[in-house]
Write an enzyme that holds these catalytic residues in place. Sequence first.
Site, short mmCIF file in Angstrom:
data_model
loop_
_atom_site.label_atom_id
_atom_site.label_comp_id
_atom_site.label_asym_id
_atom_site.label_seq_id
_atom_site.Cartn_x
_atom_site.Cartn_y
_atom_site.Cartn_z
CG ASP A 1 6.51 -2.17 3.63
OD1 ASP A 1 6.47 -1.01 4.09
OD2 ASP A 1 6.77 -3.17 4.32
CG ASP B 1 2.87 -7.06 1.17
OD1 ASP B 1 3.55 -6.16 0.65
OD2 ASP B 1 2.68 -7.16 2.39
#
Length: 373
Positions: free
Chosen positions: A148, A87
């Site tokens: 994601d 991320d």
Amino acid sequence: MWSSAIKDAVEKIRKNMDSFGTKFPHVSRDGAYLLNDNDDWTNGFWSGLLWLCYEYTGDEDFRLGAVRTVEDFRQRFADKKVLDHHDIGFLYSLSSKAQWIVEKDESARQLTLQAADLLLTRWRSRGGYIQAWGPEGDKQEGGRIIIDCLMNLPLLFWAGQQTGNPIYQEVAIMQAEKTRRYLVRGDDSSYHTFFFDQQTGEPIGGATHQGYTNGSTWTRGQAWGVYGFALAYQYTGDPAYLETSKRMARYFLKHLPKDHVALWDFNAPVTADTYRDSSASAIVAAGLLELIGHLEEGDLDRAYLEQGLKDSMTSLVRNYSTIGQEAEGLLQRGSYHVRGGLSPDDFMIWGDYFYLEALIRMETGNKGYWYER
């Protein structure tokens, strides 16, 4: 409606700047944001909100607050503080890359390039994927990709443009292709995660981490796909990504309840108590704005997607926003990790970010910080 919603949001964020201090909001409990140090995957969204507010208002207080968060991200990078995951794009696209886009600050550009290099270290050449979590060879997390990650790929695409080094785009394209092939199902729904053999790259199978079941469609994962593939098209011009974004968007809109805001999983049993995830609808709204911007006037899907955008944003503003309330968050009824029991049905900082990004793009045309303008 949009300008009134933006004004309310900006004033809430201004108050939050004072009360949050140097901490970062994450998710809420009983209507109040839980604050943490700069050590979570969600912290970039607070930085992004401040940059959005600065660009919208021109208020120097927002700029100073945003710059302070970038300095915090600079220190986090120096300390390598909880950066062993995929991320990195969520963290540095909305903080240092945003500063570069807004101010052309060279030190912010360099920090963002360093972040892109760090993300590259998660590329597993044997398997041919960016590993989401855990160290290389990890028995539990090794071989896992998650949908994601599409929203982290713009960091790599951008670094390729900035440096001229093809490795960034090559890795981003390989990851996007693997996601398109294995996470997007034939009916246009999606797996949350997928596993591959760590040595050979052979596909093992789809699974979930936050969805209802391994074979269900977690709505926030579907939302990442809508926006992520639209951004992949923005960077590459590959029509397959545009078509995949459209397919996933149609599926998302088709399966919404009557008020046009998503439940937490499209396959979860529906009762009066089923949790919503307003953050998923906020992400899709921002993604639809990107997607629609790439469609020709005569595209057969354009009118349907435009109506879906209008319906969802109208419902978010009228039924889920905190306009006129004394509240820290902008959107009610987001859900973080329902099966894990983590903050269902409350404020989510990423929901606030994408909600405001969509509102401002609708009002002013500002496209946010996922790519150079």
